[in-house]
Design a protein around this motif. Structure first.
Motif, PDB file in Angstrom:
ATOM      1  N   ARG A 221       0.835  -1.209   0.000  1.00 12.83           N
ATOM      2  CA  ARG A 221       0.000   0.000   0.000  1.00 12.83           C
ATOM      3  C   ARG A 221       0.870   1.260   0.000  1.00 12.83           C
ATOM      4  N   LEU A 222       1.971   1.214   0.726  1.00  9.79           N
ATOM      5  CA  LEU A 222       2.883   2.366   0.736  1.00  9.79           C
ATOM      6  C   LEU A 222       3.453   2.581  -0.668  1.00  9.79           C
ATOM      7  N   GLY A 223       3.808   1.491  -1.326  1.00 12.37           N
ATOM      8  CA  GLY A 223       4.324   1.575  -2.694  1.00 12.37           C
ATOM      9  C   GLY A 223       3.288   2.188  -3.630  1.00 12.37           C
ATOM     10  N   THR A 224       2.037   1.773  -3.466  1.00 17.34           N
ATOM     11  CA  THR A 224       0.951   2.319  -4.297  1.00 17.34           C
ATOM     12  C   THR A 224       0.791   3.815  -4.047  1.00 17.34           C
ATOM     13  N   LEU A 225       0.880   4.179  -2.766  1.00 13.56           N
ATOM     14  CA  LEU A 225       0.744   5.588  -2.386  1.00 13.56           C
ATOM     15  C   LEU A 225       1.846   6.426  -3.044  1.00 13.56           C
ATOM     16  N   CYS A 226       3.074   5.899  -3.010  1.00 13.37           N
ATOM     17  CA  CYS A 226       4.203   6.623  -3.607  1.00 13.37           C
ATOM     18  C   CYS A 226       4.066   6.669  -5.131  1.00 13.37           C
ATOM     19  N   SER A 227       3.533   5.602  -5.711  1.00 10.78           N
ATOM     20  CA  SER A 227       3.393   5.557  -7.173  1.00 10.78           C
ATOM     21  C   SER A 227       2.274   6.474  -7.659  1.00 10.78           C
ATOM     22  N   SER A 228       1.307   6.725  -6.788  1.00 10.00           N
ATOM     23  CA  SER A 228       0.142   7.487  -7.230  1.00 10.00           C
ATOM     24  C   SER A 228       0.491   8.940  -7.531  1.00 10.00           C
ATOM     25  N   VAL A 229       1.613   9.419  -7.037  1.00  8.44           N
ATOM     26  CA  VAL A 229       1.987  10.816  -7.283  1.00  8.44           C
ATOM     27  C   VAL A 229       2.439  10.991  -8.729  1.00  8.44           C
ATOM     28  N   HIS A 230       3.340  10.109  -9.183  1.00  7.03           N
ATOM     29  CA  HIS A 230       3.858  10.242 -10.553  1.00  7.03           C
ATOM     30  C   HIS A 230       3.193   9.295 -11.539  1.00  7.03           C
ATOM     31  N   GLY A 231       2.458   8.351 -11.032  1.00  4.75           N
ATOM     32  CA  GLY A 231       1.889   7.305 -11.892  1.00  4.75           C
ATOM     33  C   GLY A 231       2.767   6.075 -11.834  1.00  4.75           C
ATOM     34  N   PRO A 232       2.159   4.896 -11.829  1.00  6.22           N
ATOM     35  CA  PRO A 232       2.923   3.661 -11.650  1.00  6.22           C
ATOM     36  C   PRO A 232       3.939   3.404 -12.760  1.00  6.22           C
ATOM     37  N   VAL A 237       9.412   1.528  -7.051  1.00  5.40           N
ATOM     38  CA  VAL A 237       9.573   1.415  -5.597  1.00  5.40           C
ATOM     39  C   VAL A 237      10.226   0.079  -5.289  1.00  5.40           C
ATOM     40  N   THR A 238      11.352   0.097  -4.596  1.00  8.95           N
ATOM     41  CA  THR A 238      11.974  -1.174  -4.189  1.00  8.95           C
ATOM     42  C   THR A 238      12.087  -1.212  -2.667  1.00  8.95           C
ATOM     43  N   ILE A 239      11.986  -2.403  -2.135  1.00 11.20           N
ATOM     44  CA  ILE A 239      12.067  -2.561  -0.672  1.00 11.20           C
ATOM     45  C   ILE A 239      13.079  -3.642  -0.334  1.00 11.20           C
ATOM     46  N   LEU A 252      12.472   5.825  -7.255  1.00 13.52           N
ATOM     47  CA  LEU A 252      13.185   6.347  -8.423  1.00 13.52           C
ATOM     48  C   LEU A 252      13.009   7.860  -8.533  1.00 13.52           C
ATOM     49  N   LYS A 253      11.816   8.327  -8.140  1.00 16.40           N
ATOM     50  CA  LYS A 253      11.545   9.765  -8.217  1.00 16.40           C
ATOM     51  C   LYS A 253      11.097  10.262  -6.849  1.00 16.40           C
ATOM     52  N   PRO A 254      11.401  11.519  -6.534  1.00 19.99           N
ATOM     53  CA  PRO A 254      10.975  12.023  -5.222  1.00 19.99           C
ATOM     54  C   PRO A 254       9.460  12.211  -5.172  1.00 19.99           C
ATOM     55  N   VAL A 255       8.903  12.035  -4.009  1.00 24.53           N
ATOM     56  CA  VAL A 255       7.460  12.276  -3.865  1.00 24.53           C
ATOM     57  C   VAL A 255       7.212  13.152  -2.638  1.00 24.53           C
ATOM     58  N   ALA A 256       6.154  13.891  -2.698  1.00 22.42           N
ATOM     59  CA  ALA A 256       5.748  14.717  -1.559  1.00 22.42           C
ATOM     60  C   ALA A 256       4.242  14.877  -1.595  1.00 22.42           C
ATOM     61  N   TRP A 257       3.621  14.782  -0.469  1.00 21.72           N
ATOM     62  CA  TRP A 257       2.191  15.046  -0.376  1.00 21.72           C
ATOM     63  C   TRP A 257       1.866  15.526   1.030  1.00 21.72           C
ATOM     64  N   THR A 258       0.662  16.037   1.182  1.00 19.97           N
ATOM     65  CA  THR A 258       0.262  16.569   2.488  1.00 19.97           C
ATOM     66  C   THR A 258      -0.904  15.759   3.004  1.00 19.97           C
ATOM     67  N   HIS A 259      -0.819  15.365   4.263  1.00 18.13           N
ATOM     68  CA  HIS A 259      -1.922  14.629   4.880  1.00 18.13           C
ATOM     69  C   HIS A 259      -2.281  15.338   6.187  1.00 18.13           C
ATOM     70  N   GLU A 260      -3.514  15.847   6.239  1.00 14.48           N
ATOM     71  CA  GLU A 260      -4.004  16.568   7.416  1.00 14.48           C
ATOM     72  C   GLU A 260      -3.030  17.644   7.881  1.00 14.48           C
ATOM     73  N   GLY A 261      -2.522  18.399   6.935  1.00 15.52           N
ATOM     74  CA  GLY A 261      -1.634  19.511   7.270  1.00 15.52           C
ATOM     75  C   GLY A 261      -0.192  19.104   7.510  1.00 15.52           C
ATOM     76  N   ARG A 262       0.077  17.794   7.493  1.00 19.51           N
ATOM     77  CA  ARG A 262       1.462  17.347   7.699  1.00 19.51           C
ATOM     78  C   ARG A 262       2.074  17.038   6.346  1.00 19.51           C
ATOM     79  N   GLU A 263       3.226  17.635   6.071  1.00 15.39           N
ATOM     80  CA  GLU A 263       3.870  17.393   4.780  1.00 15.39           C
ATOM     81  C   GLU A 263       4.753  16.144   4.865  1.00 15.39           C
ATOM     82  N   ILE A 264       4.593  15.270   3.883  1.00 17.31           N
ATOM     83  CA  ILE A 264       5.400  14.045   3.854  1.00 17.31           C
ATOM     84  C   ILE A 264       6.246  14.079   2.592  1.00 17.31           C
ATOM     85  N   LYS A 265       7.566  13.975   2.765  1.00 12.69           N
ATOM     86  CA  LYS A 265       8.481  14.055   1.620  1.00 12.69           C
ATOM     87  C   LYS A 265       9.413  12.856   1.630  1.00 12.69           C
ATOM     88  N   PHE A 266       9.541  12.211   0.475  1.00 10.18           N
ATOM     89  CA  PHE A 266      10.516  11.135   0.338  1.00 10.18           C
ATOM     90  C   PHE A 266      11.491  11.503  -0.768  1.00 10.18           C
TER      91      PHE A 266
END
Lengths: 365, 208
Positions: A221-232, A237-239, A252-266
């Motif tokens: 699910r985390l991989g899907t979440l990260c892929s949803s930003v740029h598209g699969p 995503v490797t683990i 492979l690409k950086p991702v960032a999104w906001t959840h309930e006012g908290r910014e999450i950046k990878f």
């Protein structure tokens, strides 16, 4: 302007010579209903075309096996894809990984194609026969193409798990490679998971297995979440697993999104140590503090991944835990599924593992 | 976790543990009989999850008492892995099943008990807890050696230690006339152990 000829063929009703050739099998009279065309396509590009048939439950024939490379994909990706699907189909239909290549007059492959021999050689598998891939060769080839780590293969073999069955669950889409690695290395009894013997009434054993499987699904699910930003198609995503609930996730690409006012950046191409803990609301309420401490002990980039149940813990406790995570500079990533939904998904996958065919014992060989 | 009888019979307010435990036993029986197994297994999972959540609540100030096993226990202490292995072997050992079935027939308790020997979530107060206490006492005092002579001595010793630990827990629960609920959770280092203050005391990666 220089007109560059296109050498690759897109999916669709195009006049690819190999596809035309394959389609001719459907028009030929004698074996009209036996032959099937299979295409392996990635991102709209046809990488492999093959024509195959099953005779009874004993023999899997391939009459045409054509592949081509594309600059977007690794060399021989088409051969590997076609081979994996052919071996999977042979295993599914006949219970063994034996493929016969059919030459004239019915087929176009008198011998094992050179491309397959080349791939097999590069993977350290020597094909002994001229006209067919034997069952043991097919099994070895299948495992090598799947690419499980040596540690995982050793662990599975020691626990009596058929390695082909484990690989088959990957290619069938039940579990991905990383999930099988986790099960192989950290599950208490991987053989139970691969034989579908995880029964709720054996509660303690069941929960022990479920903990690893929940982590595996949470990682997916985390991989899907990260892929949803740029598209699969563009995100990879490797683990790599450090522990039964912690993995090093690389994007492979950086991702960032906001959840309930908290910014999450990878960041891109850097290890993010993700601690994945699936619990119900009461579990987070009781153990949340220790989860935050555990996730916070990871070095460098890190995050704590939780289920949606985190929303339903008492507000005061939730604010307290979020405060602790924020203090520890720990991004808290919440997936959309509840633990109930994750469990239901696991139950379905386990049930489908049971329906996965094993070698048919009634055959004389 | 041992749940005192008062809490067992009166809590949670909407449907008490005594009824939830009966529901669980009913589902176990239906699964054993092969009645709508797939659905019953889902119900059983959901019900046991609920019971475990309620047990954790009971451990947070309602007088429940917890004993904990950890997978990465210090040397010399009983480990959850040993307990898990013992549960697995008892479940698959025909001889163990026969031994305990004969024993159960002798005691012929009126209380409905499941066919599963060990490793369940709920053990209602009374016969089920007594049976578990007897079973673990026997295992701790030589039955492990008798049932699994082919296993290495060091492993058998570790299992006997785990059985001893469990026997002590069930003995105490029996004295309290409590029901027992077994909870498996990641990160058990933070499992409450009777004193609510110890919750979250330790840090580190989960210890299952």
């Amino acid at each position: 302007m220089i007109d560059v000829p296109r050498i690759h063929f897109q999916v669709g009703p195009v006049a690819h010579p190999d596809i035309k050739l394959a389609q001719s099998y459907l028009r030929s009279d004698g074996d009209k209903n036996n032959w099937s065309i299979r295409r392996f396509a990635q991102e709209d590009w046809v990488l492999n075309v093959r024509v195959c048939r099953t005779i009874g439950r004993d023999r899997f024939d391939v009459a045409l096996f054509r592949s081509e490379d594309h600059e977007r994909f690794r060399r021989d990706a088409g051969v590997m894809g076609g081979l994996v699907f052919s071996l999977s189909e042979a295993f599914d239909k006949t219970g063994k990984m034996e493929i016969h290549f059919v030459g004239p007059p019915k087929g176009h492959e008198p011998d094992v194609p050179e491309s397959i021999r080349r791939v097999a050689k590069s993977l350290g598998v020597k094909l002994r026969h001229r006209h067919h891939i034997a069952d043991d060769e097919g099994r070895l080839l299948y495992a090598r193409i799947t690419g499980l780590s040596d540690k995982a293969v050793k662990s599975l073999t020691e626990r009596g798990v058929d390695i082909v069955k484990a690989c088959f669950t990957i290619h069938r889409g039940l579990w991905n490679k990383e999930q099988v690695e986790l099960i192989a290395l950290h599950a208490h009894a991987p053989e139970r998971i691969f034989t579908g013997q995880v029964h709720a009434e054996h509660r303690v054993q069941y929960l022990h297995d479920m903990m690893v499987l929940r982590t595996a699904v949470l990682a997916e699910r985390l991989g899907t979440l990260c892929s949803s930003v740029h598209g699969p198609a563009d995100q990879v995503v490797t683990i790599e697993w450090d522990d039964d609930c912690r993995g090093c996730i690389t994007l492979l690409k950086p991702v960032a999104w906001t959840h309930e006012g908290r910014e999450i950046k990878f960041p891109e191409k850097k290890c993010v140590q993700a601690t994945l803990i699936a619990r119900d609301a009461k579990g987070y309420e009781v153990f949340g503090e220790s989860d935050v401490l555990a996730a916070g002990s990871a070095t460098a980039f890190r995050c704590l991944v939780v289920t949606r149940d985190f929303d339903w813990i008492p507000e005061a406790r939730r604010v307290q835990l979020l405060g602790q995570a924020s203090k520890a500079n720990l991004p808290l990533v919440q997936v959309v599924d509840t633990i109930g939904e994750i469990d239901a998904d696991i139950d379905q996958r386990i049930a489908r593992v049971v329906s996965t065919r094993q070698g048919a014992p009634e055959r004389p060989d | 976790m041992a749940i005192p009888p008062k809490v067992w019979n009166s809590w949670p307010p909407d449907r008490q543990l005594v009824h939830l435990a009966n529901d669980a036993l009913g589902i176990e029986r239906r699964i054993q009989k092969g009645v709508d197994v797939v659905k019953e297994r889902v119900r059983y999972r959901q019900l046991c999850d609920w019971i475990e959540a309620k047990a954790l609540e009971a451990g947070q100030g309602l007088g429940g008492k917890a004993w904990r096993f950890e997978t990465d226990a210090k040397s010399g202490q009983p480990s959850a892995n040993d307990y898990m292995r013992l549960v697995e072997l008892l479940a698959s050992s025909q001889m163990a099943r026969q031994t305990f079935a004969a024993q159960r027939a002798k005691t012929s308790s009126a209380t409905k008990v499941s066919r599963e020997i060990v490793g369940k979530t709920v053990y209602p107060p009374g016969a089920a807890v007594t049976e578990q206490r007897q079973l673990f006492e026997q295992l701790a005092s030589g039955l492990v050696d008798k049932l699994f002579p082919q296993v290495a001595g060091s492993e058998r010793k570790a299992w006997a230690e785990a059985a001893k630990f469990k026997a002590a827990a069930y003995r105490e629960a029996e004295a309290m006339r409590a029901g027992m609920i077994e909870v498996v959770a990641p990160g058990t280092r933070a499992l409450p152990s009777g004193d609510p203050k110890v919750v979250g005391r330790k840090s580190g990666v989960s210890s299952r």
